[in-house]
Design a protein around this motif. Structure first.
Motif, PDB file in Angstrom:
ATOM      1  N   ARG A   1     -26.222 -11.420 -70.524  1.00  0.00           N
ATOM      2  CA  ARG A   1     -26.985 -12.418 -71.271  1.00  0.00           C
ATOM      3  C   ARG A   1     -26.974 -12.117 -72.767  1.00  0.00           C
ATOM      4  NH1 ARG A   1     -33.193 -12.244 -69.515  1.00  0.00           N
ATOM      5  NH2 ARG A   1     -33.252 -13.966 -71.022  1.00  0.00           N
ATOM      6  N   ASP A   2     -27.047 -13.177 -73.556  1.00  0.00           N
ATOM      7  CA  ASP A   2     -27.206 -13.058 -75.001  1.00  0.00           C
ATOM      8  C   ASP A   2     -28.606 -13.457 -75.447  1.00  0.00           C
ATOM      9  OD1 ASP A   2     -24.608 -12.151 -75.752  1.00  0.00           O
ATOM     10  OD2 ASP A   2     -23.847 -14.161 -75.340  1.00  0.00           O
ATOM     11  N   SER A   3     -29.307 -14.231 -74.664  1.00  0.00           N
ATOM     12  CA  SER A   3     -30.647 -14.673 -75.013  1.00  0.00           C
ATOM     13  C   SER A   3     -31.671 -13.580 -74.748  1.00  0.00           C
ATOM     14  CB  SER A   3     -31.020 -15.920 -74.215  1.00  0.00           C
ATOM     15  OG  SER A   3     -30.995 -15.649 -72.818  1.00  0.00           O
ATOM     16  N   GLU A   4     -32.773 -13.661 -75.445  1.00  0.00           N
ATOM     17  CA  GLU A   4     -33.903 -12.775 -75.195  1.00  0.00           C
ATOM     18  C   GLU A   4     -34.739 -13.331 -74.046  1.00  0.00           C
ATOM     19  OE1 GLU A   4     -34.239  -9.904 -76.710  1.00  0.00           O
ATOM     20  OE2 GLU A   4     -32.449 -10.286 -77.931  1.00  0.00           O
ATOM     21  N   ARG A   5     -35.831 -12.618 -73.695  1.00  0.00           N
ATOM     22  CA  ARG A   5     -36.703 -13.074 -72.617  1.00  0.00           C
ATOM     23  C   ARG A   5     -37.166 -14.508 -72.892  1.00  0.00           C
ATOM     24  NH1 ARG A   5     -42.445 -10.277 -71.657  1.00  0.00           N
ATOM     25  NH2 ARG A   5     -43.144 -11.997 -72.997  1.00  0.00           N
ATOM     26  N   GLY A   6     -37.076 -15.343 -71.875  1.00  0.00           N
ATOM     27  CA  GLY A   6     -37.382 -16.753 -72.028  1.00  0.00           C
ATOM     28  C   GLY A   6     -36.144 -17.623 -72.125  1.00  0.00           C
ATOM     29  N   GLY A   7     -34.987 -16.988 -72.318  1.00  0.00           N
ATOM     30  CA  GLY A   7     -33.742 -17.744 -72.432  1.00  0.00           C
ATOM     31  C   GLY A   7     -33.146 -18.145 -71.100  1.00  0.00           C
ATOM     32  N   LEU A   8     -33.663 -17.554 -70.011  1.00  0.00           N
ATOM     33  CA  LEU A   8     -33.192 -17.874 -68.664  1.00  0.00           C
ATOM     34  C   LEU A   8     -34.367 -18.440 -67.882  1.00  0.00           C
ATOM     35  CD1 LEU A   8     -31.149 -14.662 -67.725  1.00  0.00           C
ATOM     36  CD2 LEU A   8     -30.422 -16.621 -69.085  1.00  0.00           C
TER      37      LEU A   8
ATOM     38  N   MET B   1     -41.880 -17.226 -68.531  1.00  0.00           N
ATOM     39  CA  MET B   1     -40.869 -17.766 -67.637  1.00  0.00           C
ATOM     40  C   MET B   1     -39.491 -17.293 -68.078  1.00  0.00           C
ATOM     41  SD  MET B   1     -39.891 -21.704 -66.662  1.00  0.00           S
ATOM     42  CE  MET B   1     -41.616 -22.134 -66.580  1.00  0.00           C
ATOM     43  N   ASP B   2     -38.845 -16.557 -67.206  1.00  0.00           N
ATOM     44  CA  ASP B   2     -37.476 -16.106 -67.387  1.00  0.00           C
ATOM     45  C   ASP B   2     -36.892 -16.017 -65.991  1.00  0.00           C
ATOM     46  OD1 ASP B   2     -35.731 -15.135 -69.742  1.00  0.00           O
ATOM     47  OD2 ASP B   2     -35.370 -13.586 -68.241  1.00  0.00           O
ATOM     48  N   TRP B   3     -35.718 -15.427 -65.821  1.00  0.00           N
ATOM     49  CA  TRP B   3     -35.206 -15.303 -64.457  1.00  0.00           C
ATOM     50  C   TRP B   3     -36.142 -14.446 -63.609  1.00  0.00           C
ATOM     51  CZ3 TRP B   3     -32.214 -18.791 -62.876  1.00  0.00           C
ATOM     52  CH2 TRP B   3     -31.579 -18.690 -61.637  1.00  0.00           C
ATOM     53  N   SER B   4     -36.765 -13.458 -64.214  1.00  0.00           N
ATOM     54  CA  SER B   4     -37.845 -12.709 -63.578  1.00  0.00           C
ATOM     55  C   SER B   4     -39.115 -13.020 -64.362  1.00  0.00           C
ATOM     56  CB  SER B   4     -37.548 -11.205 -63.590  1.00  0.00           C
ATOM     57  OG  SER B   4     -38.608 -10.472 -63.026  1.00  0.00           O
ATOM     58  N   ASP B   5     -40.038 -13.757 -63.747  1.00  0.00           N
ATOM     59  CA  ASP B   5     -41.222 -14.234 -64.446  1.00  0.00           C
ATOM     60  C   ASP B   5     -42.260 -13.135 -64.628  1.00  0.00           C
ATOM     61  OD1 ASP B   5     -40.074 -16.716 -64.499  1.00  0.00           O
ATOM     62  OD2 ASP B   5     -41.190 -17.490 -62.778  1.00  0.00           O
TER      63      ASP B   5
ATOM     64  N   THR C   1     -37.179 -31.973 -72.947  1.00  0.00           N
ATOM     65  CA  THR C   1     -35.808 -32.238 -72.496  1.00  0.00           C
ATOM     66  C   THR C   1     -35.592 -31.919 -71.032  1.00  0.00           C
ATOM     67  OG1 THR C   1     -35.051 -30.010 -73.066  1.00  0.00           O
ATOM     68  CG2 THR C   1     -34.940 -31.694 -74.792  1.00  0.00           C
ATOM     69  N   GLY C   2     -36.527 -31.213 -70.418  1.00  0.00           N
ATOM     70  CA  GLY C   2     -36.337 -30.686 -69.071  1.00  0.00           C
ATOM     71  C   GLY C   2     -35.776 -29.284 -69.064  1.00  0.00           C
ATOM     72  N   VAL C   3     -35.303 -28.809 -70.208  1.00  0.00           N
ATOM     73  CA  VAL C   3     -34.701 -27.474 -70.326  1.00  0.00           C
ATOM     74  C   VAL C   3     -35.799 -26.451 -70.619  1.00  0.00           C
ATOM     75  CG1 VAL C   3     -33.162 -26.049 -71.744  1.00  0.00           C
ATOM     76  CG2 VAL C   3     -32.481 -28.382 -71.113  1.00  0.00           C
ATOM     77  N   HIS C   4     -35.645 -25.272 -70.028  1.00  0.00           N
ATOM     78  CA  HIS C   4     -36.363 -24.097 -70.525  1.00  0.00           C
ATOM     79  C   HIS C   4     -35.357 -22.961 -70.619  1.00  0.00           C
ATOM     80  CE1 HIS C   4     -39.331 -21.120 -71.454  1.00  0.00           C
ATOM     81  NE2 HIS C   4     -38.866 -20.363 -70.469  1.00  0.00           N
ATOM     82  N   GLY C   5     -34.983 -22.624 -71.828  1.00  0.00           N
ATOM     83  CA  GLY C   5     -33.999 -21.559 -72.025  1.00  0.00           C
ATOM     84  C   GLY C   5     -32.986 -21.936 -73.081  1.00  0.00           C
ATOM     85  N   GLU C   6     -31.857 -21.241 -73.047  1.00  0.00           N
ATOM     86  CA  GLU C   6     -30.849 -21.400 -74.092  1.00  0.00           C
ATOM     87  C   GLU C   6     -29.472 -21.663 -73.481  1.00  0.00           C
ATOM     88  OE1 GLU C   6     -30.994 -18.264 -76.988  1.00  0.00           O
ATOM     89  OE2 GLU C   6     -33.185 -18.199 -76.945  1.00  0.00           O
ATOM     90  N   PRO C   7     -29.264 -22.886 -72.987  1.00  0.00           N
ATOM     91  CA  PRO C   7     -27.962 -23.204 -72.382  1.00  0.00           C
ATOM     92  C   PRO C   7     -26.808 -23.202 -73.375  1.00  0.00           C
ATOM     93  CG  PRO C   7     -29.299 -25.187 -72.601  1.00  0.00           C
ATOM     94  CD  PRO C   7     -30.194 -24.029 -72.906  1.00  0.00           C
TER      95      PRO C   7
END
Length: 247
Positions: free
Chosen positions: A135-142, A180-184, A199-205
């Protein structure tokens, strides 16, 4: 060993199809069954799940929690009736997880000599390590329609993803223990999705790549095969009468 993919149909931002959870989970299970053909029987997926908080966005289909739980349980009980003694529900939609775990437990309560397990993909320590590596994003990016899900979908079917429409959004109201991340976080709070996402998105697509997706997908497949082999090595449960305690 029966392998049962479980997911849902719901919005995944402007860049991903509504079948994202279903397509990813089904593909993980399909590839796992190909890698362990003599150890698995792959079932068709359970496509609809528990999703009321997404109903403000187009495309979501939500099944009532008790109907969904009973449905998953009935699938397992049917397999037990036909002679299966071990089964794995592999889930790919976060709000399903507690209910899928409950269904797996109910199968074992109603069929005490059956071993039934539930897991969310890429939730093992090995899976977490691979996620941290790529991953390149910080916590919350997934979270949802995020770097991870978008990357895996790009690895499966790049023509179904429109990266020109991908947007980043991280609006979940985080606190010390709720995120909220892959591990909450340890404190679980799930309001209406529209209360924090436009947008419906949570994270950094926008950080997603097919190369990352291949690594993540391979890890998820290996994890599923490992679950199968661990459960095949475990003894079947045997219900016993409680012993009287001398008094």
């Amino acid at each position: 060993m029966a392998v049962i993919p479980v997911a849902t149909l719901e919005d995944h931002g402007p860049h991903l199809p509504i079948d994202t959870d279903l397509r990813i989970t089904q593909e993980i299970c399909r590839r796992a069954a190909e890698d362990a053909p003599d150890e698995t029987v792959l079932l068709p997926p359970i496509p609809h799940g528990y999703d009321p908080h997404h109903m403000d966005f187009p495309g979501a289909i939500s099944i009532a929690w008790d109907t969904f739980t009973r449905y998953c349980t009935d699938v397992g009980l049917s397999l037990a009736r036909h002679g299966f003694r071990r089964m794995l529900y592999l889930n790919g939609h976060g709000s399903n997880q507690n209910l899928v775990e409950t269904a797996a437990r109910l199968v074992m309560v109603e069929q005490p000599n059956v071993l039934s397990g539930a897991a969310f993909y890429l939730s093992s320590p090995e899976g977490a390590a691979v996620i941290a590596e790529v991953r390149d994003s910080e916590r919350g990016g997934l979270g949802h329609a995020c770097e991870l899900e978008t990357s895996i979908y790009l690895a499966i079917d790049p023509d179904a993803v429109d990266m020109d429409k991908a947007v980043d959004e991280r609006s979940y109201p985080e606190t010390e223990h709720a995120w909220m991340d892959w591990s909450d976080g340890s404190l679980k709070c799930m309001p209406w999705w529209s209360s924090f996402s436009t947008t419906g998105v949570h994270g950094e697509p926008t950080r997603a790549t097919a190369e990352k997706g291949k690594v993540l997908l391979d890890a998820a497949v290996a994890e599923c095969v490992q679950y199968v082999r661990e459960m095949r090595s475990m003894p079947l449960p045997e219900r016993r009468e409680p012993k009287e305690v001398p008094g």
